[in-house]
Write an enzyme that holds these catalytic residues in place. Sequence first.
Site, PDB file in Angstrom:
ATOM      1  N   LYS A   1       1.962  -3.668   6.817  1.00 57.33           N
ATOM      2  CA  LYS A   1       2.417  -3.650   5.414  1.00 57.33           C
ATOM      3  C   LYS A   1       3.934  -3.471   5.348  1.00 57.33           C
ATOM      4  CE  LYS A   1      -1.552  -4.222   3.435  1.00 57.33           C
ATOM      5  NZ  LYS A   1      -1.890  -5.554   2.923  1.00 57.33           N
TER       6      LYS A   1
ATOM      7  N   SER B   1       0.841  -1.194   0.000  1.00 55.74           N
ATOM      8  CA  SER B   1       0.000   0.000   0.000  1.00 55.74           C
ATOM      9  C   SER B   1       0.875   1.242   0.000  1.00 55.74           C
ATOM     10  CB  SER B   1      -0.846  -0.037   1.275  1.00 55.74           C
ATOM     11  OG  SER B   1      -1.388   1.220   1.536  1.00 55.74           O
TER      12      SER B   1
ATOM     13  N   TYR C   1      -1.891  -0.759  11.085  1.00 60.68           N
ATOM     14  CA  TYR C   1      -2.151  -1.304   9.743  1.00 60.68           C
ATOM     15  C   TYR C   1      -0.939  -1.054   8.844  1.00 60.68           C
ATOM     16  CZ  TYR C   1      -3.655  -1.353   4.884  1.00 60.68           C
ATOM     17  OH  TYR C   1      -3.719  -1.580   3.526  1.00 60.68           O
TER      18      TYR C   1
END
Length: 364
Positions: A175, A147, A171
């Site tokens: 990643k 991302s 989050y």
Amino acid sequence: MAPPPSSSASTERETMTTRRSVLVTGGAGFIGSHTVLQLLREGCHVSIIDNLDNSVPEALDRVRALAGPALAQNLRFFLGDLRSKEDLEKVFSSKRYDAVIHFAGLKAVGESVARPFLYYDNNLVGTINLYEFMAKNGCKKMVFSSSATVYGQPDKIPCVEDFELKAMNPYGRTKLFLEEIARDIQKADPEWRIILLRYFNPVGAHESGQIGEDPKGIPNNLMPYIQQVAVGRLPELNVYGKDYPTKDGSAIRDYIHVMDLADGHIAALRKLFATEDIGCAAYNLGTGCGTSVLEMVAAFEKASGKKIPVKLCPRRPGDATAVYASTEKAQKELGWRAKYGIEEMCRDQWNWASKNPYGYRSQP
Ligand code: NAD
Ligand code: UFG
């Protein structure tokens, strides 16, 4: 609008046979379902593992219908969780896979702040299990959903793949860690070929309006929120930030049509199959164009003919002013670039919303 593929990209395309067997984790979700359709059309045999935590089987019924009966028979679904080794055993013992596209993960930033254990468990443990089963079964080709969140609040734009990586929340850290884990795994065993795809802001839907994004509860992201205002499920849009140093004071992002994103995965797979020494390579998937929140609202109003009432609110904590992609590397090395602009993104988002005001459910 897309350029003709470079000669090296055409060669890569020819080496991608039509009968590749691809395991897609999270294939019932938003980006997964659109990519699975394109994989079937590419002639791949697709197996999905999904725990349906954030998706419904109806999405796959519609993918099958869109693919048609001949291609639909190349799709298999396993209800399972990547955190369960028993589930993975079932998936890997039934078939050999040429490659894995790994979408499965939790993705709500706010929820990750409130429930970090859940995010580290689901995203990290699930992925580590997946690598373990891939290695054990001799499948060492992976396309991973990363991302633009790994650029944090970038000091410069456009974001280039070799920028320093940062994370702003649990989050984002999942990643970031998963990118590092991928690099370490590939370094330790050079047989691995791994592509990390850094998505910018995926929006829109398949042009048929049959599949699209269907978030549970109140949407966190801009376009699903606008869509729910347009169909009367929510009264108005809160625009977070009116004093950013941008042309209209609202924040700027790089929105990308989900079908362009799906095609980016096909390009990445071709690259994996064609390039023995790819190592672990990261590519941005974006359009390279920045659009403000208010511009996006205006484009959606135009596409839908609906007025979207907005309330200008303070900035959302942790949001960056402006983020958009450098698209050069993906264009040069994957022979891929986005075809659609925000007009088509809003048109297709509205087509999906107007045909499915309650998503895959027929009523509230
Ligand atoms: P999604 O929630 O629609 O799809 C993810 C799918 O994975 C869901 O169907 C869910 O049920 C499944 N899943 C989650 N955890 C699982 C587990 N442990 N085992 C099996 N299945 C599991 O999300 P999406 O928008 O399609 O995103 C796909 C991937 O792309 C995610 O990894 C996400 O972090 C990443 N990504 C998304 C965006 C975005 O804005 N949509 C942006 C950048 C990156
Ligand atoms: N926004 C609003 N109102 C809303 C929702 C969003 O004004 O109701 C604004 C945000 O403040 C931001 C912009 O719209 O300025 C885009 O917000 P999104 O939540 O749609 O997207 P983000 O850029 O914050 O993040 C998304 C995903 C992340 C991913 C990132 C980069 O949510 O998971 O894109 O790919 F990491």
